[in-house]
Design a protein around this motif. Sequence first.
Motif, PDB file in Angstrom:
ATOM      1  N   PRO A  30       0.857  -1.290  -0.011  1.00  0.00           N
ATOM      2  CA  PRO A  30      -0.008  -0.026  -0.008  1.00  0.00           C
ATOM      3  C   PRO A  30       0.748   1.294  -0.085  1.00  0.00           C
ATOM      4  O   PRO A  30       2.109   1.365   0.559  1.00  0.00           O
ATOM      5  N   VAL A  31       0.242   2.442  -0.427  1.00  0.00           N
ATOM      6  CA  VAL A  31       1.013   3.468  -0.699  1.00  0.00           C
ATOM      7  C   VAL A  31       1.479   4.042   0.688  1.00  0.00           C
ATOM      8  O   VAL A  31       2.773   4.490   0.627  1.00  0.00           O
ATOM      9  N   ALA A  32       0.913   3.973   1.504  1.00  0.00           N
ATOM     10  CA  ALA A  32       1.191   4.676   2.984  1.00  0.00           C
ATOM     11  C   ALA A  32       2.246   3.774   3.608  1.00  0.00           C
ATOM     12  O   ALA A  32       3.479   4.468   3.897  1.00  0.00           O
ATOM     13  N   LEU A  33       2.135   2.606   3.306  1.00  0.00           N
ATOM     14  CA  LEU A  33       3.371   1.745   4.057  1.00  0.00           C
ATOM     15  C   LEU A  33       4.554   1.790   3.151  1.00  0.00           C
ATOM     16  O   LEU A  33       5.704   1.780   3.533  1.00  0.00           O
ATOM     17  N   THR A  34       4.403   1.897   1.705  1.00  0.00           N
ATOM     18  CA  THR A  34       5.669   2.063   0.936  1.00  0.00           C
ATOM     19  C   THR A  34       6.168   3.282   1.331  1.00  0.00           C
ATOM     20  O   THR A  34       7.491   3.405   1.435  1.00  0.00           O
ATOM     21  N   ALA A  35       5.382   4.557   1.411  1.00  0.00           N
ATOM     22  CA  ALA A  35       6.094   5.873   1.870  1.00  0.00           C
ATOM     23  C   ALA A  35       6.904   5.689   3.119  1.00  0.00           C
ATOM     24  O   ALA A  35       8.056   6.196   3.494  1.00  0.00           O
ATOM     25  N   ASP A  36       6.411   4.845   4.152  1.00  0.00           N
ATOM     26  CA  ASP A  36       6.987   4.699   5.701  1.00  0.00           C
ATOM     27  C   ASP A  36       8.347   3.996   5.215  1.00  0.00           C
ATOM     28  O   ASP A  36       9.474   4.471   5.911  1.00  0.00           O
ATOM     29  N   ALA A  49      19.359  -2.983 -18.035  1.00  0.00           N
ATOM     30  CA  ALA A  49      18.707  -1.476 -17.938  1.00  0.00           C
ATOM     31  C   ALA A  49      18.945  -1.199 -16.318  1.00  0.00           C
ATOM     32  O   ALA A  49      18.615  -1.923 -15.667  1.00  0.00           O
ATOM     33  N   ASN A  50      19.271   0.022 -16.301  1.00  0.00           N
ATOM     34  CA  ASN A  50      19.309   0.519 -14.785  1.00  0.00           C
ATOM     35  C   ASN A  50      18.046   1.484 -14.373  1.00  0.00           C
ATOM     36  O   ASN A  50      17.390   1.738 -15.142  1.00  0.00           O
ATOM     37  N   PRO A  51      17.934   1.555 -13.070  1.00  0.00           N
ATOM     38  CA  PRO A  51      16.477   2.210 -12.938  1.00  0.00           C
ATOM     39  C   PRO A  51      16.432   3.495 -13.088  1.00  0.00           C
ATOM     40  O   PRO A  51      17.381   4.363 -13.322  1.00  0.00           O
ATOM     41  N   VAL A  52      15.264   3.986 -13.351  1.00  0.00           N
ATOM     42  CA  VAL A  52      14.890   5.509 -13.506  1.00  0.00           C
ATOM     43  C   VAL A  52      15.133   6.353 -12.415  1.00  0.00           C
ATOM     44  O   VAL A  52      14.297   5.886 -11.536  1.00  0.00           O
ATOM     45  N   VAL A  53      15.577   7.485 -12.521  1.00  0.00           N
ATOM     46  CA  VAL A  53      15.915   8.241 -11.122  1.00  0.00           C
ATOM     47  C   VAL A  53      14.577   9.203 -10.859  1.00  0.00           C
ATOM     48  O   VAL A  53      14.243   9.875 -11.748  1.00  0.00           O
ATOM     49  N   LYS A  54      13.993   9.022  -9.772  1.00  0.00           N
ATOM     50  CA  LYS A  54      13.071   9.878  -9.377  1.00  0.00           C
ATOM     51  C   LYS A  54      13.272  10.306  -7.735  1.00  0.00           C
ATOM     52  O   LYS A  54      13.915   9.579  -6.997  1.00  0.00           O
ATOM     53  N   PRO A  55      12.790  11.458  -7.578  1.00  0.00           N
ATOM     54  CA  PRO A  55      12.826  12.154  -6.153  1.00  0.00           C
ATOM     55  C   PRO A  55      11.850  11.078  -5.301  1.00  0.00           C
ATOM     56  O   PRO A  55      10.882  10.561  -5.551  1.00  0.00           O
ATOM     57  N   ILE A  56      12.201  11.164  -4.153  1.00  0.00           N
ATOM     58  CA  ILE A  56      11.477  10.240  -2.869  1.00  0.00           C
ATOM     59  C   ILE A  56      10.071  10.679  -2.780  1.00  0.00           C
ATOM     60  O   ILE A  56       9.205   9.821  -2.883  1.00  0.00           O
ATOM     61  N   GLU A  57       9.848  11.629  -2.934  1.00  0.00           N
ATOM     62  CA  GLU A  57       8.156  12.086  -3.069  1.00  0.00           C
ATOM     63  C   GLU A  57       7.526  11.749  -3.996  1.00  0.00           C
ATOM     64  O   GLU A  57       6.336  11.435  -3.695  1.00  0.00           O
ATOM     65  N   GLU A  58       8.130  11.570  -5.006  1.00  0.00           N
ATOM     66  CA  GLU A  58       7.396  11.104  -6.206  1.00  0.00           C
ATOM     67  C   GLU A  58       7.240   9.446  -6.032  1.00  0.00           C
ATOM     68  O   GLU A  58       6.161   8.778  -6.345  1.00  0.00           O
ATOM     69  N   LEU A  59       8.474   8.566  -5.659  1.00  0.00           N
ATOM     70  CA  LEU A  59       8.360   7.572  -5.236  1.00  0.00           C
ATOM     71  C   LEU A  59       7.256   7.129  -4.284  1.00  0.00           C
ATOM     72  O   LEU A  59       6.600   6.003  -4.487  1.00  0.00           O
ATOM     73  N   LYS A  60       7.165   7.998  -3.399  1.00  0.00           N
ATOM     74  CA  LYS A  60       6.019   7.555  -2.053  1.00  0.00           C
ATOM     75  C   LYS A  60       4.726   7.801  -2.755  1.00  0.00           C
ATOM     76  O   LYS A  60       3.783   7.332  -1.911  1.00  0.00           O
ATOM     77  N   GLU A  61       4.449   7.878  -3.742  1.00  0.00           N
ATOM     78  CA  GLU A  61       3.046   8.072  -4.563  1.00  0.00           C
ATOM     79  C   GLU A  61       2.567   6.641  -4.989  1.00  0.00           C
ATOM     80  O   GLU A  61       1.634   6.416  -5.613  1.00  0.00           O
ATOM     81  N   TYR A  62       3.794   5.961  -5.200  1.00  0.00           N
ATOM     82  CA  TYR A  62       3.324   4.632  -5.797  1.00  0.00           C
ATOM     83  C   TYR A  62       2.953   3.421  -4.581  1.00  0.00           C
ATOM     84  O   TYR A  62       3.532   3.332  -3.697  1.00  0.00           O
ATOM     85  N   LEU A  73      10.642  -3.981  12.599  1.00  0.00           N
ATOM     86  CA  LEU A  73      10.046  -2.521  12.316  1.00  0.00           C
ATOM     87  C   LEU A  73       8.853  -2.909  11.445  1.00  0.00           C
ATOM     88  O   LEU A  73       7.626  -2.292  11.496  1.00  0.00           O
ATOM     89  N   PHE A  74       9.179  -3.542  10.223  1.00  0.00           N
ATOM     90  CA  PHE A  74       8.288  -3.722   9.300  1.00  0.00           C
ATOM     91  C   PHE A  74       7.958  -5.166   8.907  1.00  0.00           C
ATOM     92  O   PHE A  74       7.108  -5.610   8.099  1.00  0.00           O
ATOM     93  N   GLY A  75       8.289  -6.195   9.514  1.00  0.00           N
ATOM     94  CA  GLY A  75       8.132  -7.540   9.255  1.00  0.00           C
ATOM     95  C   GLY A  75       6.586  -8.046   9.420  1.00  0.00           C
ATOM     96  O   GLY A  75       6.309  -8.865   8.788  1.00  0.00           O
TER      97      GLY A  75
END
Length: 258
Positions: A86-92, A130-143, A162-164
Amino acid sequence: MEFSAVVLDLDGTYLNGSKEVSARNLAAVIECHRRGMGIVFATARPPRAVKWFLPEELLGIGSFVYYNGAQVVCTLSRAEWHESIPVALTADILDYCAANYSGGHLSMEVRDEWYSLKELDYSAVMNARANPVVKPIEELKEYEATKILLTNIEDPQALIPLFGRQVNILVTDNGTVVQIMPKQASKEGAVSELCRRRGIDMKSVIVFGDDHNDIGLFQTCGYSVAMGNAIKELKELADETTAANDEDGVARVLERFF
């Protein structure tokens, strides 16, 4: 012994050290398919990498468990499903990793798209083309992440308390790679569901593997084979240990049953 399906891990198992399928391993799996066995490739890799490494003739006959079970595609039944964090957990998780593992390499998979916070070259470390596309953390936290990857970090076990309880955390590749997947995602869960849909008893499934993410499969499939290069824990669970992945260990076992 009679088997209805064969489940194959890729790295360290079906692929040799050069990330190739040997002629002998290819012939063995093609023969299994010809004899009516289901073929399942169960890997931590994303779909694009499986297409890089597997010969074309295997892509049309198999079922595919990607991201350790977070994404599944069955070529024959046309079944497909996907799990995500989930988005919120991904962001955390991203916030914690960015704050506590600043010297490490953090990247994230989202349905076969690969992102990171900084330029990373994984061509040698992970055999990526192929290497990963660089994005800022605030944008990644929306996925909603399909999988979060950490490499080059110290004390990866600190993530588990913490997250297990919320995600599935695996430390693989001799402790060098941390893979964080949705809680409900696992190789064994995905393979069990595939077998259920195809009317295959898990007791009639033979599985090959080499690392921690194969332990669940070894505990649920009817017959398990550890590679000669496998971790100790897997060899202790296995019904037998075969030769290493650079010595056609998969084919050596399958050929006995023909």
